[in-house]
Write a protein that holds these residues in place. Structure first.
Motif, PDB file in Angstrom:
ATOM      1  N   GLN A 111      39.509  30.451  31.202  1.00 28.56           N
ATOM      2  CA  GLN A 111      39.375  31.856  31.750  1.00 28.56           C
ATOM      3  C   GLN A 111      41.238  31.553  31.408  1.00 28.56           C
ATOM      4  N   SER A 112      41.527  32.791  30.918  1.00 27.92           N
ATOM      5  CA  SER A 112      42.716  33.062  30.374  1.00 27.92           C
ATOM      6  C   SER A 112      43.349  33.382  31.558  1.00 27.92           C
ATOM      7  N   TYR A 113      45.191  33.503  32.608  1.00 29.75           N
ATOM      8  CA  TYR A 113      45.259  34.716  33.554  1.00 29.75           C
ATOM      9  C   TYR A 113      46.290  35.138  33.667  1.00 29.75           C
ATOM     10  N   MET A 114      46.921  36.231  33.559  1.00 28.33           N
ATOM     11  CA  MET A 114      48.257  36.273  34.291  1.00 28.33           C
ATOM     12  C   MET A 114      49.022  36.409  35.439  1.00 28.33           C
ATOM     13  N   ALA A 115      49.899  35.490  34.978  1.00 28.36           N
ATOM     14  CA  ALA A 115      50.484  34.940  36.454  1.00 28.36           C
ATOM     15  C   ALA A 115      52.214  35.549  36.795  1.00 28.36           C
ATOM     16  N   ASN A 116      51.908  36.769  37.425  1.00 25.89           N
ATOM     17  CA  ASN A 116      53.159  37.210  37.346  1.00 25.89           C
ATOM     18  C   ASN A 116      54.807  37.274  38.501  1.00 25.89           C
ATOM     19  N   ARG A 117      55.020  36.644  37.831  1.00 23.81           N
ATOM     20  CA  ARG A 117      56.652  36.554  38.405  1.00 23.81           C
ATOM     21  C   ARG A 117      56.638  35.189  39.186  1.00 23.81           C
ATOM     22  N   VAL A 118      56.292  33.883  37.579  1.00 30.86           N
ATOM     23  CA  VAL A 118      56.701  33.085  38.184  1.00 30.86           C
ATOM     24  C   VAL A 118      57.988  31.508  37.823  1.00 30.86           C
ATOM     25  N   PHE A 119      58.462  32.525  37.332  1.00 32.39           N
ATOM     26  CA  PHE A 119      60.218  32.312  36.385  1.00 32.39           C
ATOM     27  C   PHE A 119      61.043  33.089  36.760  1.00 32.39           C
ATOM     28  N   GLY A 120      61.800  32.096  37.014  1.00 28.90           N
ATOM     29  CA  GLY A 120      63.171  32.895  37.561  1.00 28.90           C
ATOM     30  C   GLY A 120      63.450  32.470  38.778  1.00 28.90           C
ATOM     31  N   TYR A 154      42.108  37.784  39.979  1.00 29.61           N
ATOM     32  CA  TYR A 154      40.506  38.976  40.443  1.00 29.61           C
ATOM     33  C   TYR A 154      40.342  38.695  39.337  1.00 29.61           C
ATOM     34  N   HIS A 155      38.950  39.012  38.828  1.00 33.32           N
ATOM     35  CA  HIS A 155      38.038  38.801  38.077  1.00 33.32           C
ATOM     36  C   HIS A 155      37.144  39.917  37.732  1.00 33.32           C
ATOM     37  N   HIS A 156      37.319  40.428  36.249  1.00 34.56           N
ATOM     38  CA  HIS A 156      36.436  41.231  36.169  1.00 34.56           C
ATOM     39  C   HIS A 156      35.828  40.622  34.938  1.00 34.56           C
ATOM     40  N   SER A 157      34.403  41.019  34.720  1.00 32.89           N
ATOM     41  CA  SER A 157      33.548  40.360  33.453  1.00 32.89           C
ATOM     42  C   SER A 157      33.876  40.956  32.507  1.00 32.89           C
ATOM     43  N   ASN A 158      34.085  42.513  31.961  1.00 36.82           N
ATOM     44  CA  ASN A 158      34.675  42.938  31.045  1.00 36.82           C
ATOM     45  C   ASN A 158      36.046  42.827  30.511  1.00 36.82           C
ATOM     46  N   LYS A 159      36.821  41.922  31.011  1.00 39.31           N
ATOM     47  CA  LYS A 159      38.056  41.997  30.928  1.00 39.31           C
ATOM     48  C   LYS A 159      38.390  39.999  30.051  1.00 39.31           C
ATOM     49  N   GLU A 160      38.942  40.433  28.928  1.00 40.41           N
ATOM     50  CA  GLU A 160      39.282  38.898  29.051  1.00 40.41           C
ATOM     51  C   GLU A 160      40.391  37.903  29.389  1.00 40.41           C
ATOM     52  N   ILE A 161      41.757  39.191  29.950  1.00 43.57           N
ATOM     53  CA  ILE A 161      42.357  38.255  31.030  1.00 43.57           C
ATOM     54  C   ILE A 161      42.279  38.765  31.629  1.00 43.57           C
ATOM     55  N   HIS A 162      42.507  37.881  32.603  1.00 42.54           N
ATOM     56  CA  HIS A 162      42.296  37.953  33.994  1.00 42.54           C
ATOM     57  C   HIS A 162      44.016  37.960  34.973  1.00 42.54           C
ATOM     58  N   ARG A 163      43.399  38.357  36.278  1.00 38.46           N
ATOM     59  CA  ARG A 163      45.337  37.986  37.061  1.00 38.46           C
ATOM     60  C   ARG A 163      45.040  37.293  38.112  1.00 38.46           C
ATOM     61  N   ILE A 164      46.066  36.328  38.392  1.00 32.24           N
ATOM     62  CA  ILE A 164      46.135  35.003  39.581  1.00 32.24           C
ATOM     63  C   ILE A 164      46.859  35.819  40.821  1.00 32.24           C
ATOM     64  N   LYS A 165      46.334  36.648  41.908  1.00 31.66           N
ATOM     65  CA  LYS A 165      46.929  36.731  42.724  1.00 31.66           C
ATOM     66  C   LYS A 165      47.836  35.281  43.441  1.00 31.66           C
ATOM     67  N   VAL A 174      42.796  28.536  31.993  1.00 30.74           N
ATOM     68  CA  VAL A 174      42.852  26.955  33.129  1.00 30.74           C
ATOM     69  C   VAL A 174      41.014  27.044  32.385  1.00 30.74           C
ATOM     70  N   TYR A 175      40.471  26.117  33.706  1.00 26.58           N
ATOM     71  CA  TYR A 175      39.299  25.885  33.432  1.00 26.58           C
ATOM     72  C   TYR A 175      39.326  26.148  34.729  1.00 26.58           C
ATOM     73  N   THR A 176      37.764  26.757  35.491  1.00 25.94           N
ATOM     74  CA  THR A 176      37.790  26.649  36.352  1.00 25.94           C
ATOM     75  C   THR A 176      36.220  26.402  37.358  1.00 25.94           C
ATOM     76  N   SER A 177      36.060  26.495  37.736  1.00 19.86           N
ATOM     77  CA  SER A 177      35.203  25.697  39.054  1.00 19.86           C
ATOM     78  C   SER A 177      34.470  26.653  38.719  1.00 19.86           C
ATOM     79  N   MET A 178      34.477  28.286  38.862  1.00 15.92           N
ATOM     80  CA  MET A 178      33.509  29.343  39.001  1.00 15.92           C
ATOM     81  C   MET A 178      33.181  29.884  37.898  1.00 15.92           C
ATOM     82  N   PHE A 179      33.785  29.877  36.734  1.00 15.44           N
ATOM     83  CA  PHE A 179      33.910  30.874  35.930  1.00 15.44           C
ATOM     84  C   PHE A 179      33.937  30.460  34.459  1.00 15.44           C
TER      85      PHE A 179
END
Length: 244
Positions: free
Chosen positions: A32-41, A62-73, A24-29
């Motif tokens: 970025q790459s994000y893990m999106a859980n439970r989006v299929f099914g 959830y964004h942490h500057s030292n991580k390559e993959i963040h998480r979408i809430k 995703v290209y975000t306005s804030m960061f």
């Protein structure tokens, strides 16, 4: 820490049975790459559809500057796509545009002007306008402004051949083969002055459209080190011969 940001989906990869890694290209960061859980099914099928390319999302992440993959809430669409997913022309254009964005924005940080250009461009692309068969050419040409690649606008009778390697118009034929003849250079020069309401003026036939697109893609390949060889262009020529 949880942040709220808008983001433009470029692509996603399925992860396990129900999750996805979304780029995703975000306005804030920026990019970025994000893990999106439970989006299929069965229960979350519609959420997976929102991860299709060029969807613009409101996200809590959830964004942490030292991580390559963040998480979408949480995420939800800013506006549903009404035409891009259902039009053969626009799907083909989106296929090419998202490949170039995915490569060209790799490592790109926050750039509010770039994000606003992309956001407004997606909204226009999903609208009802004339000349949309030429939209991808307008978009890719104008995207170069925000990536620091914009060609030099020095076209004249004396400088009438566009040197793709140098990114400017020159007076004679270069010693290499990567240049446009006078007619093709004139087509490219017109793009400096064409606005969105004039898309139909870019190319009135497949020959001119294809030549312009080939030239712009080659320009990207020369001038952006992350682009490399654009694979989708050849695919599009085979699948949608009248569009690109």
């Amino acid at each position: 820490m949880i942040h709220k940001t808008r983001g433009i989906v470029l692509n996603h990869t399925r992860y396990g049975d129900s999750s996805a890694i979304v780029h995703v290209y975000t306005s804030m960061f920026g990019m970025q790459s994000y893990m999106a859980n439970r989006v299929f099914g069965k229960r979350k099928k519609s959420n997976g559809l929102l991860l299709q390319p060029l969807n613009v999302l409101e996200m809590e992440v959830y964004h942490h500057s030292n991580k390559e993959i963040h998480r979408i809430k949480e995420f939800r669409p800013v506006r549903p796509l009404l035409r891009i997913p259902y039009s053969q022309t626009r799907r083909a254009q989106a296929f090419l545009i998202t490949e170039i964005l995915s490569r060209g924005l790799r490592g790109e940080g926050k750039n509010q002007y770039l994000f606003e250009f992309l956001d407004q461009s997606v909204e226009f692309m999903d609208g009802d306008h004339s000349g949309m068969e030429n939209y991808h050419i307008w978009f890719l040409f104008n995207l170069t402004r925000y990536l620091g690649l914009f060609p030099h606008n020095n076209f004249s009778d004396a400088y009438s051949r566009f040197d793709i390697k140098e990114g400017c118009f020159v007076s004679g034929e270069p010693s290499h083969p990567y240049f446009l003849d006078k007619e093709e250079s004139g087509w490219l020069a017109s793009l400096f002055h064409i606005e969105l309401g004039q898309l139909a003026d870019i190319a009135e036939n497949i020959t001119r459209r294809r030549q312009l697109l080939n030239s712009i893609v080659l320009f990207y390949e020369f001038h952006h080190q992350e682009i490399g060889k654009i694979r989708s262009l050849d695919v599009l020529k085979e699948l949608f011969s009248g569009l690109v």
